[in-house]
Design a protein around this motif. Structure first.
Motif, PDB file in Angstrom:
ATOM      1  N   THR A  32      -4.864  -2.516  -3.285  1.00 35.95           N
ATOM      2  CA  THR A  32      -4.198  -3.103  -2.263  1.00 35.95           C
ATOM      3  C   THR A  32      -5.011  -3.123  -0.700  1.00 35.95           C
ATOM      4  OG1 THR A  32      -3.538  -0.749  -1.455  1.00 35.95           O
ATOM      5  CG2 THR A  32      -1.603  -2.368  -3.101  1.00 35.95           C
TER       6      THR A  32
ATOM      7  N   MET B 271       2.282   1.764  -3.395  1.00 38.49           N
ATOM      8  CA  MET B 271       1.219   2.150  -4.314  1.00 38.49           C
ATOM      9  C   MET B 271       1.385   3.070  -4.207  1.00 38.49           C
ATOM     10  SD  MET B 271       0.608   0.116  -6.903  1.00 38.49           S
ATOM     11  CE  MET B 271       1.038  -1.416  -6.930  1.00 38.49           C
ATOM     12  N   PHE B 272       0.897   4.071  -3.054  1.00 40.02           N
ATOM     13  CA  PHE B 272       0.877   5.026  -2.790  1.00 40.02           C
ATOM     14  C   PHE B 272       1.602   6.458  -3.205  1.00 40.02           C
ATOM     15  CE2 PHE B 272       0.886   9.113   0.479  1.00 40.02           C
ATOM     16  CZ  PHE B 272      -0.289   9.371  -0.130  1.00 40.02           C
TER      17      PHE B 272
ATOM     18  N   PHE C 298      -3.696   1.130  -5.935  1.00 43.77           N
ATOM     19  CA  PHE C 298      -3.449   1.767  -4.923  1.00 43.77           C
ATOM     20  C   PHE C 298      -4.705   1.278  -3.836  1.00 43.77           C
ATOM     21  CE2 PHE C 298      -4.559   5.197  -1.668  1.00 43.77           C
ATOM     22  CZ  PHE C 298      -3.717   4.769  -0.733  1.00 43.77           C
TER      23      PHE C 298
ATOM     24  N   SER D 240       1.168  -1.313   0.271  1.00 37.39           N
ATOM     25  CA  SER D 240       0.031  -0.161  -0.380  1.00 37.39           C
ATOM     26  C   SER D 240       0.848   1.300  -0.383  1.00 37.39           C
ATOM     27  CB  SER D 240      -0.763   0.035   1.187  1.00 37.39           C
ATOM     28  OG  SER D 240      -1.890  -1.358   1.099  1.00 37.39           O
TER      29      SER D 240
ATOM     30  N   LEU E 281       1.539   6.303  -6.910  1.00 39.75           N
ATOM     31  CA  LEU E 281       0.639   7.239  -7.233  1.00 39.75           C
ATOM     32  C   LEU E 281       1.176   9.044  -7.097  1.00 39.75           C
ATOM     33  CD1 LEU E 281      -3.277   7.823  -8.000  1.00 39.75           C
ATOM     34  CD2 LEU E 281      -3.138   7.096  -5.827  1.00 39.75           C
TER      35      LEU E 281
END
Length: 182
Positions: free
Chosen positions: A159, A40-41, A156, A37, A44
């Motif tokens: 996840t 992915m953040f 994102f 997570s 992003l």
């Protein structure tokens, strides 16, 4: 194994990034899920910064207003298109999962990993060329980020699902093996 012993041992399949931790869902599993997570953040946020920088450059440029409007509409259309495509794929996958289907039943994970490494390698080359000052590579990188913005958003969100898609597939395959050995 005797006839009264109902326990069947099937080795736990290792999933890329999660390993075999998906089966027991212990602290190591949750650490990896939180790490996914966070990564992915970060992806992003980088995507948002690149897209925001492009929009800021267009807005503050000395180009005529109609050209700015067209450029911003193209960017908004690309982001909207990628969001619609990504969410449609996400919804389709969730429907298949809830129906008990494997996401990609014929896909060998080693082939998928090799394919992803090849595509990732191409992305690294473009990023490296952009870093050393190639205008064309930089422009390609920015345009590709804009056209993939929706996928970063969906990944994102992905996840935070109860069970990841690869985990679901491994669980279904494991149950099938257990039934086959019983």
């Amino acid at each position: 194994m005797s006839k009264t012993d109902n326990k069947v041992h099937v080795p736990i399949e290792k999933i890329p990034f999660l390993g075999a931790t998906w089966y027991t869902r212990g602290p190591d599993y949750w650490f990896r899920r939180v790490l996914a997570s966070i990564l992915m953040f970060i992806g992003l946020m980088v995507t948002t910064a690149i897209t925001g920088g492009l929009i800021g450059a267009i807005v503050t440029s000395s180009v005529a207003l109609p050209v700015k409007v067209v450029a911003l509409l193209v960017i908004a259309s690309a982001i909207g298109y990628s969001l619609v495509r990504a969410f449609a794929a996400f919804i389709r996958v969730e429907k298949d999962r809830s129906a008990g289907k494997l996401l990609r039943p014929g896909l060998d994970s080693s082939k998928a990993i090799a394919r992803n490494r090849r595509y990732g390698g191409a992305g690294i080359v473009v990023a490296a060329l952009a870093r050393v000052g190639s205008f064309l590579a930089g422009a390609l990188l920015v345009v590709s980020v804009v056209f993939c913005f929706g996928w970063f958003v969906v990944l994102f969100i992905w996840t935070f699902q109860k069970e990841l898609g690869v985990e679901h597939d491994a669980r279904v395959r494991h149950e099938q093996k257990m039934k086959g050995r019983a």
